[in-house]
Enzyme design. Structure first.
Site, PDB file in Angstrom:
ATOM      1  N   LYS A 201      36.404  33.698  51.492  1.00 59.24           N
ATOM      2  CA  LYS A 201      35.425  32.718  51.007  1.00 59.24           C
ATOM      3  C   LYS A 201      34.768  31.898  52.114  1.00 59.24           C
ATOM      4  O   LYS A 201      35.295  31.757  53.209  1.00 59.24           O
ATOM      5  CB  LYS A 201      36.072  31.811  49.957  1.00 59.24           C
ATOM      6  N   ARG A 235      44.305  36.479  44.186  1.00 57.26           N
ATOM      7  CA  ARG A 235      43.146  37.373  43.980  1.00 57.26           C
ATOM      8  C   ARG A 235      42.544  37.662  45.357  1.00 57.26           C
ATOM      9  O   ARG A 235      42.003  36.764  45.994  1.00 57.26           O
ATOM     10  CB  ARG A 235      42.136  36.679  43.069  1.00 57.26           C
TER      11      ARG A 235
HETATM   12  C1  7PJ Z   1      37.301  33.819  41.856  1.00 57.36           C
HETATM   13  C2  7PJ Z   1      37.133  34.562  40.689  1.00 57.36           C
HETATM   14  C3  7PJ Z   1      38.401  32.921  41.962  1.00 57.36           C
HETATM   15  C4  7PJ Z   1      39.029  33.649  39.756  1.00 57.36           C
HETATM   16  C5  7PJ Z   1      35.530  35.004  42.038  1.00 57.36           C
HETATM   17  C6  7PJ Z   1      34.646  35.522  45.286  1.00 57.36           C
HETATM   18  C7  7PJ Z   1      33.780  34.990  44.235  1.00 57.36           C
HETATM   19  N1  7PJ Z   1      37.993  34.472  39.647  1.00 57.36           N
HETATM   20  N2  7PJ Z   1      36.012  35.282  40.818  1.00 57.36           N
HETATM   21  N3  7PJ Z   1      39.234  32.878  40.873  1.00 57.36           N
HETATM   22  N4  7PJ Z   1      36.290  34.136  42.702  1.00 57.36           N
HETATM   23  N5  7PJ Z   1      39.888  33.521  38.737  1.00 57.36           N
HETATM   24  O1  7PJ Z   1      35.410  36.481  45.132  1.00 57.36           O
HETATM   25  O2  7PJ Z   1      34.523  34.966  46.389  1.00 57.36           O
HETATM   26  O3  7PJ Z   1      38.622  32.210  42.939  1.00 57.36           O
HETATM   27  S1  7PJ Z   1      34.054  35.711  42.615  1.00 57.36           S
END
Ligand code: 7PJ
Length: 256
Positions: A201, A235
């Site tokens: 990020k 994630r």
């Molecule tokens: C997240 C997400 C996160 C959850 C994205 C990226 C942007 N879902 N979807 N938590 N980030 N739950 O991958 O940088 O931090 S999309």
């Protein structure tokens, strides 16, 4: 949780897996590398991303989802219609950056038996990173997540099916993200597992002055700090490397 985006514009892997076959192959590789869950997304929620219709989102994800019937798949979506179709096609989890805020979303999840991730986000993806402000970021995020847990339970979603996520980078400046990470254990007081996403990020770019494809070491550092803070689902884009972090952390925990 390994990330598979089937989008033309996700910030770190947009356009790489638009072809269903390539997305399935990537998902299988992540599982081989140690992912317990694949998070499949057909809409980019990065700041400034263009919106997609439910039909377009489903066209992107359904062929991939159907080919992964032997893998626990989480579908990253904000749309009730996409949730319903994804659950009918075998999704095990819905990962909603709107925390089931769209009309009908609570009922769609209540009438299925999937897991659900309720994430905090402030503002809309198009503008959320323009000078985000909080009086007390921890209180606001905790209060919001508690409110969404209550709303979910009221709608008939058992607490055991819920995980929460402070939503790093979603309407948050670097200082907010760091503060939330530092106080992650206090989010755990809700008694619901915590999912976090730090992988690649832009806050990591702020700290290290590196581009999205050079943020692996910083992402791994955040993975470890998240584990120490009580996160139970990470994630990530880089599953193999993150697995090693988890192994080191577990070995440390098991030491006398
Ligand atoms: C997240 C997400 C996160 C959850 C994205 C990226 C942007 N879902 N979807 N938590 N980030 N739950 O991958 O940088 O931090 S999309």
């Amino acid at each position: 949780m390994g990330v598979v985006n089937v989008t033309p514009d996700s910030f770190s892997d947009g356009g790489r897996f638009l072809d269903a076959g390539a997305a399935v192959a990537h998902a299988r590789r992540l599982v081989e590398e140690g992912a317990d869950i694949v998070d499949l997304g057909g809409e980019s929620t990065r700041p400034g991303a263009s919106p997609v219709s439910a039909d377009e989102e489903l066209e992107r994800i359904l062929p991939v989802l159907r080919s992964l019937s032997d893998v626990p798949v989480s579908v990253d979506t904000r749309k009730t219609e996409v949730m319903k179709a994804a659950l009918a096609a075998g999704a095990s989890m819905i990962n909603d950056v709107e925390a089931l805020g769209e009309p009908g979303a609570l009922d769609a999840i209540a009438s299925a038996d999937c897991a659900v991730c309720l994430m905090h986000k402030k503002g809309d993806p198009a503008t959320m990173q323009q000078a985000p402000h909080y009086d007390d970021v921890l209180a606001e995020v905790r209060g919001y997540l508690e409110e969404r847990i209550v709303a979910s339970e009221k709608a008939g979603i058992a607490r055991e099916r819920i995980v929460i996520d402070p939503g790093f980078g979603f309407g948050k400046a670097l200082e907010h993200n760091l503060s939330l990470l530092k106080h992650l254990p206090s989010l755990a007081s809700a008694g619901v597992p915590i999912l976090v996403g730090w992988s690649r990020k832009s806050s990591l770019g702020r700290i290290t002055a590196r581009g999205a494809d050079e943020r692996l070491p910083a992402s791994l550092a955040m993975a470890l700090l998240s584990l120490i803070g009580g996160a139970t689902i990470l994630r990530v884009h880089d599953v193999r490397e993150t697995r090693d972090v988890v192994s080191v952390w577990q070995a440390f925990n098991n030491a006398a």
